[in-house]
Design a protein around this motif. Structure first.
Motif, PDB file in Angstrom:
ATOM      1  N   VAL A   1      -3.703   4.589   0.253  1.00  0.00           N
ATOM      2  CA  VAL A   1      -4.367   5.123   1.451  1.00  0.00           C
ATOM      3  C   VAL A   1      -4.221   6.627   1.444  1.00  0.00           C
ATOM      4  CG1 VAL A   1      -4.506   5.054   3.957  1.00  0.00           C
ATOM      5  CG2 VAL A   1      -3.893   2.986   2.685  1.00  0.00           C
TER       6      VAL A   1
ATOM      7  N   ILE B   1      -3.023  -2.391   8.707  1.00  0.00           N
ATOM      8  CA  ILE B   1      -2.179  -1.198   8.570  1.00  0.00           C
ATOM      9  C   ILE B   1      -2.204  -0.357   9.839  1.00  0.00           C
ATOM     10  CG2 ILE B   1      -2.506  -1.176   6.076  1.00  0.00           C
ATOM     11  CD1 ILE B   1      -4.453   1.110   6.393  1.00  0.00           C
ATOM     12  N   ASP B   2      -3.326  -0.363  10.601  1.00  0.00           N
ATOM     13  CA  ASP B   2      -3.433   0.275  11.914  1.00  0.00           C
ATOM     14  C   ASP B   2      -2.994   1.744  11.852  1.00  0.00           C
ATOM     15  OD1 ASP B   2      -3.947   0.664  14.542  1.00  0.00           O
ATOM     16  OD2 ASP B   2      -2.119  -0.302  15.269  1.00  0.00           O
ATOM     17  N   ARG B   3      -3.769   2.564  11.105  1.00  0.00           N
ATOM     18  CA  ARG B   3      -3.463   3.996  10.995  1.00  0.00           C
ATOM     19  C   ARG B   3      -4.605   4.791  11.614  1.00  0.00           C
ATOM     20  NH1 ARG B   3       0.615   5.854   7.771  1.00  0.00           N
ATOM     21  NH2 ARG B   3       1.791   4.229   6.696  1.00  0.00           N
TER      22      ARG B   3
ATOM     23  N   PHE C   1       4.523   0.362   1.383  1.00  0.00           N
ATOM     24  CA  PHE C   1       4.629  -0.442   2.591  1.00  0.00           C
ATOM     25  C   PHE C   1       4.069  -1.842   2.305  1.00  0.00           C
ATOM     26  CE2 PHE C   1       4.313   3.955   3.876  1.00  0.00           C
ATOM     27  CZ  PHE C   1       5.306   4.086   4.829  1.00  0.00           C
TER      28      PHE C   1
ATOM     29  N   PHE D   1      -8.025  -5.165   6.320  1.00  0.00           N
ATOM     30  CA  PHE D   1      -6.971  -4.273   5.832  1.00  0.00           C
ATOM     31  C   PHE D   1      -6.718  -3.140   6.826  1.00  0.00           C
ATOM     32  CE2 PHE D   1      -5.728  -0.515   3.355  1.00  0.00           C
ATOM     33  CZ  PHE D   1      -4.545  -0.983   2.816  1.00  0.00           C
ATOM     34  N   LYS D   2      -7.793  -2.536   7.371  1.00  0.00           N
ATOM     35  CA  LYS D   2      -7.628  -1.461   8.348  1.00  0.00           C
ATOM     36  C   LYS D   2      -6.911  -1.964   9.599  1.00  0.00           C
ATOM     37  CE  LYS D   2     -11.699   1.286   7.040  1.00  0.00           C
ATOM     38  NZ  LYS D   2     -13.013   1.788   7.500  1.00  0.00           N
TER      39      LYS D   2
ATOM     40  N   VAL E   1       2.583  -5.490   4.102  1.00  0.00           N
ATOM     41  CA  VAL E   1       2.129  -6.275   5.251  1.00  0.00           C
ATOM     42  C   VAL E   1       1.555  -7.588   4.730  1.00  0.00           C
ATOM     43  CG1 VAL E   1       1.633  -4.262   6.702  1.00  0.00           C
ATOM     44  CG2 VAL E   1      -0.137  -5.169   5.207  1.00  0.00           C
TER      45      VAL E   1
ATOM     46  N   TYR F   1       0.838  -1.198   0.000  1.00  0.00           N
ATOM     47  CA  TYR F   1       0.000   0.000   0.000  1.00  0.00           C
ATOM     48  C   TYR F   1       0.874   1.249   0.000  1.00  0.00           C
ATOM     49  CZ  TYR F   1       0.838   0.309   5.082  1.00  0.00           C
ATOM     50  OH  TYR F   1       1.415   0.408   6.317  1.00  0.00           O
TER      51      TYR F   1
ATOM     52  N   THR G   1       1.020   5.595   0.471  1.00  0.00           N
ATOM     53  CA  THR G   1       0.414   6.740   1.154  1.00  0.00           C
ATOM     54  C   THR G   1       0.763   8.005   0.389  1.00  0.00           C
ATOM     55  OG1 THR G   1       2.326   7.057   2.598  1.00  0.00           O
ATOM     56  CG2 THR G   1       0.581   5.577   3.377  1.00  0.00           C
TER      57      THR G   1
ATOM     58  N   TYR H   1      -9.740   4.575   0.800  1.00  0.00           N
ATOM     59  CA  TYR H   1      -8.979   3.399   0.389  1.00  0.00           C
ATOM     60  C   TYR H   1      -9.289   3.069  -1.070  1.00  0.00           C
ATOM     61  CZ  TYR H   1      -8.716   3.084   5.486  1.00  0.00           C
ATOM     62  OH  TYR H   1      -8.533   3.373   6.799  1.00  0.00           O
TER      63      TYR H   1
END
Length: 353
Positions: free
Chosen positions: A346, A304-306, A284, A300-301, A286, A275, A277, A312
């Protein structure tokens, strides 16, 4: 009765005068005869008076008839004069309409002249646009040739990198460290090549207008180059993993020379996610422990934990437009995949919508 009265009057005149009234042309009117008695004279005078009265009535009737004819003629004359006035007004109106038509004709002629001038100007602008389009096509062909040359160099570099990796896979650990440095330098050279490609694409994009359809072709080309670099990166990671596994197997076999069992490799279903940004050009990566086609936006959320509110977009294939960026809104929606993985963008949502 009128005819009878006329006949009686004629008979009286014949008896009194010895002739009819039509035969008397210019005879002097004598009231009484010199000869005769007074009674006969009175009778004669009364008869003549009656005859005069009859003639007077006839003359009055004739006068009345002439007056009626005169009135009718006057009415006809007035009607003809009124009709003549109407015809004059109609002729005047026709003249005005003719004058207006001539003015409209002159105005149409002037408008036709202006339209012809505008058509000539537009044809001249079209010729200039065609000339500019021809120049842009030539620039596009030149940039395409440059891009093909860069892609060819990238493919040669990747092929050489694969050859270097295959040659280094049979070396020892110390030699593997040296090859790791060479791989880093090769990866750095690949990053520089990618930067050159992006600068060439940026200069090519600036040569077109904001709504030019060639931007779609440039996007497809950029996505294809990114996909090629991702494949190279994946091949590099796979080669490194294979080398590490072979090294571990060799060390295991050296420690257990009499063992006839092979280590069990447990593999679980996992999906790779790349993904981007809006603050970083480097993607990045994951891993989500689910199969492709089962990963939702909630997964997905969580991966990535943002913090904050984001939008998206995911790389997908459309049957009509080809490669597109599909936006996913709901947490339970399935995320589309691309060549066995998930590619996402993102972006921060500032509350404009």
């Amino acid at each position: 009765m009128e005819e009878a009265k006329k006949m009686i009057s004629g008979l009286q005149a014949l008896l009194l005068n010895g002739s009819l009234p039509e035969d008397e042309q210019e005879r002097a009117f004598v009231l009484s005869e010199q000869e005769g008695c007074p009674e006969e004279q009175v009778i004669i005078i009364r008869s003549r008076l009656d005859q005069s009265m009859e003639e007077n009535q006839e003359l009055k009737k004739e006068l009345q008839k002439q007056k009626q004819e005169a009135r009718s003629l006057q009415g006809v004359k007035d009607a003809l004069q009124q009709r003549l006035a109407q015809q004059d007004a109609l002729i005047l109106q026709i003249k005005q309409e003719l004058l207006r038509a001539n003015m409209d004709k002159e105005e149409l002629h002037s408008q036709n002249t202006d339209l012809q001038r505008k058509v000539e100007d537009r044809n001249r602008l079209l010729a200039e646009y065609k000339k500019e389009l021809g120049q842009k096509d030539r620039h596009l062909h030149q940039h395409q040739a440059k891009m093909e040359e860069v892609l060819r160099q990238l493919s040669e570099a990747s092929y050489q990198q694969v050859i270097v990796y295959s040659n280094h896979s049979s070396q020892s650990n110390g030699f593997l460290q040296t090859s790791g440095k060479g791989a880093v330098s090769t990866a750095h050279r690949g990053t520089n090549d990618l930067q050159l490609v992006r600068e060439a694409l940026r200069s090519l994009r600036n040569s077109f207008s904001g709504h030019d359809p060639q931007h779609h072709t440039i996007d497809s080309l950029e996505q294809g180059i990114s996909s090629l670099m991702e494949r190279l990166h994946r091949m590099e990671m796979q080669k490194r993993q294979e080398r590490r596994i072979s090294i571990r197997l060799e060390s295991t076999f050296r420690e257990l020379p009499h063992s006839h069992s092979t280590p069990a490799m447990s593999s679980s279903a996992c999906t790779k996610v790349l993904y981007f940004t809006d603050r970083s050009l480097t993607p990045f990566m994951v891993n989500i422990p689910k199969r492709l086609g089962e990963v939702t936006l909630r997964d997905f959320k969580a991966a990535i934990d943002r913090e904050g509110t984001h939008r998206y977009h995911f790389k997908a294939l459309d049957p009509e437009f080809g490669t597109v960026k599909e936006e996913v809104f709901h947490d339970d929606d399935i995320i589309p995949g691309w060549e066995g993985k998930i590619v996402a963008w993102v972006e921060e949502d500032h509350g404009e919508n």
